[in-house]
Structures are given as C-alpha cells and as structure tokens.
Design an enzyme around this catalytic site. Structure first.
Site, PDB file in Angstrom:
ATOM      1  CE1 TYR A 105      14.581  31.374   4.007  1.00 18.02           C
ATOM      2  CE2 TYR A 105      14.520  28.979   3.744  1.00 18.02           C
ATOM      3  CZ  TYR A 105      14.380  30.260   3.215  1.00 18.02           C
ATOM      4  OH  TYR A 105      14.038  30.419   1.912  1.00 18.02           O
ATOM      5  CE  LYS A 129      -0.233   0.031   5.000  1.00 18.48           C
ATOM      6  NZ  LYS A 129      -0.586  -0.876   6.096  1.00 18.48           N
TER       7      LYS A 129
HETATM    8  C1  LIG Z   1       0.232  -1.815   6.667  1.00 19.49           C
HETATM    9  C2  LIG Z   1      -0.371  -3.076   7.129  1.00 19.49           C
HETATM   10  C3  LIG Z   1       0.395  -4.230   7.337  1.00 19.49           C
HETATM   11  C4  LIG Z   1       1.914  -4.260   7.260  1.00 19.49           C
HETATM   12  O1  LIG Z   1       2.459  -3.747   8.430  1.00 19.49           O
HETATM   13  P1  LIG Z   1       4.052  -3.662   8.632  1.00 19.49           P
HETATM   14  O2  LIG Z   1       4.194  -3.144  10.001  1.00 19.49           O
HETATM   15  O3  LIG Z   1       4.541  -2.703   7.603  1.00 19.49           O
HETATM   16  O4  LIG Z   1       4.580  -5.026   8.438  1.00 19.49           O
HETATM   17  C5  LIG Z   1      -0.263  -5.395   7.650  1.00 19.49           C
HETATM   18  N1  LIG Z   1      -1.614  -5.418   7.781  1.00 19.49           N
HETATM   19  C6  LIG Z   1      -2.378  -4.327   7.605  1.00 19.49           C
HETATM   20  C7  LIG Z   1      -3.852  -4.438   7.758  1.00 19.49           C
HETATM   21  C8  LIG Z   1      -1.793  -3.129   7.282  1.00 19.49           C
HETATM   22  O5  LIG Z   1      -2.556  -2.045   7.116  1.00 19.49           O
END
Ligand SMILES: *Cc1c(COP(=O)(O)O)cnc(C)c1O
Length: 355
Positions: free
Chosen positions: A250, A35
C-alpha cells in the site's frame, strides 16, 4: 494447506527461565505473573509449563477461574483486586487471594469475615495503585480478622532503567512501612529480580523474564540466560521478481532500488504484527536474516529476498522468537516487547512443543 501463521510455545524454555528466577532470588517464593492471558502465551499453558511455583498473579477473576478449571491448585492473586462487591463470593468460592489497593476494596473486605489472604498495595512512588505509606497501618487494622493473612506489596516504576534513583527511594519508603510490622512482602518484578536484590522480600513477582524476554534495553535475553517461550512463524505464500522502481504494498511503502525478489508472508496486523515496524525490521526467511519491506497489511507482509537464495512458496518465516528476539521487533516498532507478546491472543493458532 491451512494458513501457516502459528505461535510455537516452548514449555522447556519457560522452565529454564524459571530456573533463572530461582538462581537470581534464591529461597524466595515466586508469584508468577500470568495476566493478559499469560502475556499472550495462554494463561493455562503458562501455568502448566511453570509447574510448582508458589502462586500465580492475574488481572481478572475470569483468568483465575480458567486456571482453577484447568486444575491449577496453587494460590492465585488478583493483582487489581475486585472491581465490584459482587465478585467476593467468587473470590471465596475459588479460593483466590486479592490485592487491596483502594478504600472501596477495604470496605468490601472489611464487611466480609472470610479468612482470605489479602495483599495490601503500598504506593511508594509509582502513583498508579495503592495506599500512601502513612495510610497503611489503618488499612491493615481495618482488614485484620481471625484466620486472615495480610501481606504487603509495592511496585517499582523504573527498576528496568539501570541506576535509576527512584527505585532506592521507593524501597526506602516501603521499608519505613515495614518498620515494626512482621508481615510478608513482595516488591520485585522481573527487572528488580535481576537488578535489585535488596528488594526481594519473602516473595518475588516476575512476569517478562519467565517468557524469556529481557526487561532491559541494552541487555539481551541471551546474556541473562533467558530463552524465548514464544516463536511466531508463518510461511511465504508468494515469491516474485519486481523491477527497479517498482513499489511494494500500500502506498508504494517500499520502492525497489534494483530488480529484486520479494516474498509475501501470510502474517499481518490482524495477526498482531505491528504496522509501525516497517522497512528494515528484521525477519528470518529459511533461517536467514533479512528485512521487512513496506508496512504490514491486514493478513500479509512483504520481505526482501535478496539475502536469501533459492526461496520458494511454502518456505518458513520467523517473525520473532527463537533466533530473532522480540526485543528487536519492539524497538523497530517503537514499542515494548510486552505489547507485542500480548497481541498474540489475536488470531494465530498455537502449537505446543513437547514438555
Ligand atoms: C505485570 C506485573 C508484574 C510483572 O512485571 P514484569 O515486568 O513482567 O516482570 C509484577 N507486578 C505487578 C503488580 C504487575 O502488574
């Protein structure tokens, strides 16, 4: 010369990290979480590097379609399910699988007879998405159709905190739901893959560790056998000597305690560098560890050249990645590595290492 800000992507590191997942969760099927555009690495790039995993997890149909259009044929799971009923034809058309986490989605899928694979999300204590354990049997009954595959999943709130008691409590709540059901399940994110083997189930669901980053505060990726998939690089575009008492950047964010050489790097917060990682944040110049000085500006940031002899304009700079874990930069910026990786969608050009 074009602007030297780049993100180097290393598919071999991704495959080495996948091997670690397989070693930690032998025989389990793997839903690789890609994702947020593959945590900023590029969703298609990640899927191609991962090769033969059993499924991919994404947050939106758009990401799923990008994978299908790139020729990815494995199951793809929408981790938040559809946001509106109009998405169902696309879900079916692209042969996607879906999480079902709220009553609206149950109604959507109950009204559709398609033989989809649906992952019912159980809220065992994170209180973000999903059904209470006692609601699950009724949800499964509403969704059951001939040719349809139903599975269960849950998500841990604190698997990344060593010894946290809530993980065992969540797992116990989940196992109670499973009592009497023969159904495949999936619970473990990266930290549970590594720290909670009892949670593995038929499927595991790692994200962060595939990108070569440690999910635990006190344990480095190298100690876990993980290699960073992303290295963020740029170059010096200015080298100057500043007198003692001279301010840099800055608001005179850094005041030189002595006459010293200061480098300016073509990388700033518009490229995704965290402005809150100020003076003292590590950075590599010519492979030598030194520090950021002042705060990053939009397209540039200043670095201390005192530890690095003979620097010139054009010399390479590593902001994080190989030789400089993103975990360290995240700590300096008071954030988590996930956030920094995701920001790399912002601007920098990607360069891919050979696979
Ligand atoms: C993002 C996510 C994961 C992966 O988590 P990590 O900590 O990156 O391994 C797994 N399950 C769900 C439902 C997620 O949203």
């Amino acid at each position: 010369m074009t602007r030297p800000a780049h993100v180097i992507f290393d598919p071999q590191a991704v495959r080495a990290n996948l091997k670690q997942v397989r070693a930690q969760a032998p025989g389990r099927r793997i839903m690789a979480i890609v994702k947020a555009d593959g945590y900023g690495h590029g969703v298609v790039r990640m899927a191609q590097a991962l090769g033969d995993v059993d499924a991919f997890g994404v947050a939106s149909i758009e990401e799923a379609v990008r994978l299908r259009e790139a020729g990815i044929t494995q199951p793809i799971v929408l981790l938040e399910g559809p946001f509106e009923a109009q998405e169902l034809p696309d879900i079916c058309g692209h042969r996607l699988e879906s999480v079902v986490h709220n009553p609206e989605q149950v109604r959507m899928f109950a009204a559709h007879p398609e033989p989809l694979t649906l992952w019912v999300k159980v809220d065992t204590g994170m209180h973000r998405l999903g059904f209470a354990p006692e609601e699950v049997p009724a949800v499964l009954a509403q969704l059951r159709r001939p040719g349809r595959t139903l599975r269960l999943m849950t998500h841990f709130a604190s698997a990344h905190l060593p010894g946290d008691e809530s993980v065992a409590a969540q797992l116990a709540a989940f196992e109670e739901v499973l009592d009497g059901e023969t159904i495949e399940c999936c619970c473990a994110n990266s930290s549970a893959v590594l720290a909670w083997p009892a949670s593995h189930g038929e499927w595991v669901r790692p994200g962060l560790m595939l990108y070569g980053v440690s999910p635990f505060r006190g344990v480095s990726a190298a100690e876990l056998g993980l290699r960073p998939a992303m290295t963020v690089v740029s170059a010096l575009i200015s080298v100057r000597t500043v007198a003692a008492g001279g301010g840099v950047g800055y608001g005179r964010g850094f005041v030189c305690p002595e006459e010293m050489r200061v480098g300016v790097v073509a990388f700033g917060y518009a490229d995704g560098y965290p402005r809150h990682a100020g003076t003292g944040t590590p950075v590599l110049v010519n492979g030598v560890r030194t520090q950021v000085i002042g705060e990053a500006s939009m397209d540039m940031m200043a670095v201390d050249l005192r530890p690095v002899p003979d620097t010139r304009v054009g010399d390479p700079v590593v902001l994080w990645g190989e030789g400089l874990p993103v975990e360290e930069i995240a700590r300096a910026a008071q954030t988590i590595p996930y956030e920094l990786l995701c920001r790399m969608r912002m601007r920098a050009q990607f360069i891919q290492r050979p696979s």
